[in-house]
Motif scaffolding. Structure first.
Motif, PDB file in Angstrom:
ATOM      1  N   PRO A 116     -94.502 -66.387  31.838  1.00  0.00           N
ATOM      2  CA  PRO A 116     -95.137 -66.220  33.195  1.00  0.00           C
ATOM      3  C   PRO A 116     -94.488 -65.473  34.202  1.00  0.00           C
ATOM      4  O   PRO A 116     -93.201 -65.773  34.085  1.00  0.00           O
ATOM      5  N   TYR A 119     -92.436 -65.654  40.143  1.00  0.00           N
ATOM      6  CA  TYR A 119     -92.767 -65.323  41.674  1.00  0.00           C
ATOM      7  C   TYR A 119     -91.759 -65.452  42.602  1.00  0.00           C
ATOM      8  O   TYR A 119     -91.621 -64.744  43.633  1.00  0.00           O
ATOM      9  N   ARG A 153    -100.363 -58.031  34.548  1.00  0.00           N
ATOM     10  CA  ARG A 153    -101.023 -59.220  34.320  1.00  0.00           C
ATOM     11  C   ARG A 153    -101.429 -60.240  35.334  1.00  0.00           C
ATOM     12  O   ARG A 153    -101.139 -61.613  35.112  1.00  0.00           O
ATOM     13  N   ASP A 154    -101.626 -59.681  36.608  1.00  0.00           N
ATOM     14  CA  ASP A 154    -102.092 -60.774  37.598  1.00  0.00           C
ATOM     15  C   ASP A 154    -102.814 -59.683  38.577  1.00  0.00           C
ATOM     16  O   ASP A 154    -102.699 -58.602  38.230  1.00  0.00           O
ATOM     17  N   CYS A 178    -103.193 -58.172  27.592  1.00  0.00           N
ATOM     18  CA  CYS A 178    -104.180 -59.274  27.265  1.00  0.00           C
ATOM     19  C   CYS A 178    -103.911 -59.995  26.264  1.00  0.00           C
ATOM     20  O   CYS A 178    -103.185 -59.755  25.304  1.00  0.00           O
ATOM     21  N   TYR A 187    -107.934 -62.611  28.357  1.00  0.00           N
ATOM     22  CA  TYR A 187    -107.294 -63.218  29.512  1.00  0.00           C
ATOM     23  C   TYR A 187    -106.165 -62.183  29.668  1.00  0.00           C
ATOM     24  O   TYR A 187    -105.509 -61.526  28.764  1.00  0.00           O
ATOM     25  N   ASP A 190    -100.390 -64.957  29.606  1.00  0.00           N
ATOM     26  CA  ASP A 190     -99.516 -65.853  30.029  1.00  0.00           C
ATOM     27  C   ASP A 190    -100.216 -66.368  31.441  1.00  0.00           C
ATOM     28  O   ASP A 190     -99.794 -67.039  32.180  1.00  0.00           O
ATOM     29  N   THR A 191    -101.566 -66.079  31.553  1.00  0.00           N
ATOM     30  CA  THR A 191    -102.320 -66.665  32.550  1.00  0.00           C
ATOM     31  C   THR A 191    -103.835 -67.044  32.219  1.00  0.00           C
ATOM     32  O   THR A 191    -104.276 -66.885  31.076  1.00  0.00           O
ATOM     33  N   ASP A 192    -104.684 -67.630  33.140  1.00  0.00           N
ATOM     34  CA  ASP A 192    -105.925 -68.086  33.189  1.00  0.00           C
ATOM     35  C   ASP A 192    -106.848 -67.089  34.017  1.00  0.00           C
ATOM     36  O   ASP A 192    -108.140 -67.391  33.914  1.00  0.00           O
ATOM     37  N   ILE A 193    -106.506 -65.935  34.051  1.00  0.00           N
ATOM     38  CA  ILE A 193    -107.160 -64.790  34.859  1.00  0.00           C
ATOM     39  C   ILE A 193    -107.847 -64.041  33.824  1.00  0.00           C
ATOM     40  O   ILE A 193    -107.076 -63.344  32.877  1.00  0.00           O
TER      41      ILE A 193
END
Length: 290
Positions: A116, A119, A153-154, A178, A187, A190-193
């Motif tokens: 992930p 940040y 990816r965000d 994705c 998604y 590595d996210t739940d977006i």
């Protein structure tokens, strides 16, 4: 903005970083293939040449991992401008000497090679926009005709990178990475977006193209179907085969060139405009598709 290009490429190149690794270039444990611009420039040139010879009409410079947040972590911050400039220059020289048209793309990414996104290593707000713009500007001055945002990816960093890249005045392509979850939804990696949410919430109106890249071949078509529901402009796709264990690409479950060519045709038939390959996709794959 896509009209600013001399022509619209049908065939994109393959996985430059993994081809460098396959041919023996060591991968940096933090900045992956970026260091190869300095340590193996002639090998890098030969990799790009092999994709050009295979039929690629768009060559993407080896700058995917050359963001300042990766080079700082690798102790290469003082080489930031040289790596980004020289990576594009090498491709520019090949394209200029080619007997057939070939476009040159620069690439920027928010990836931190930490699973992930980390940040704590990424800037935010105007500082982030300015940093992405600086990297894009270096690449455009070296000869990039368009910029590709790779492995986005965000929502936050994609927004910053897009705004920054647009400041340099060349077409900008936005590439999402994705996966298809066990629930059948697509998604961002590595996210739940969900990809659908990202396409809905991001203002992509100034993007010249939107696509799916560095996504497993078996998940790519799921993402493409969602993309087509939310984006009516130019589209691209360049999937990968295998998996990553930093700093090495694991050439596992590799697709044959013939099967890749068939999948590429399937993408074109589905309405995708430009098709190529990412990690694990070699010049032989691109040649078969071409």
């Amino acid at each position: 903005m896509i009209e600013k290009l001399n022509f619209i490429p049908r065939i994109i190149d393959g996985g430059t970083g993994t081809e460098l690794e396959r041919l023996g270039a060591p991968m940096n444990t933090v900045a992956w293939s970026a260091e190869a611009v300095l340590s193996n420039p002639e090998l890098l040139r030969s990799v790009h040449q092999s994709f050009l010879d295979a039929g690629a009409e768009l060559l993407i410079a080896n700058t995917f991992s050359a963001a300042i947040h990766n080079l700082e972590a690798a102790g290469l911050a003082d080489k930031f401008e040289k790596i980004n400039h020289d990576a594009v220059r090498i491709v520019r020289e090949l394209a200029d000497s080619s007997s057939r048209p070939c476009l040159v793309a620069g690439a920027i990414s928010s990836t931190t090679f930490s699973g992930p996104l980390d940040y704590s290593r990424l800037l935010s707000g105007e500082a982030a926009v300015a940093q992405y713009a600086r990297q894009a500007e270096i690449q455009v001055k070296a000869g990039a005709e368009l910029m590709i945002l790779e492995m986005m990816r965000d929502i936050e960093q994609t927004r910053y990178a897009l705004e920054g890249a647009l400041r340099v005045g060349v077409p900008v392509w936005v590439g999402f990475t994705c996966f298809t979850g066990f629930d059948g939804q697509v998604y961002l990696l590595d996210t739940d977006i969900s990809l659908e949410r990202a396409l809905r919430e991001l203002d992509l109106s100034k993007a010249a193209s939107v696509g799916i890249m560095h996504t497993l071949i078996e998940h790519t078509m799921d993402a493409v179907e969602i993309l087509k529901k939310h984006w009516s402009g130019h589209t691209f796709a360049y999937p990968h085969a295998g998996r990553f264990e930093m700093p090495n690409w694991i050439f596992q479950d590799a697709i044959t060139p013939e099967n890749f060519a068939g999948f590429g045709k399937k993408l074109l038939d589905s309405g995708i405009d430009s098709v190529g390959g990412c990690c694990g996709i070699t010049p032989d794959h691109i040649r078969a598709f071409s």
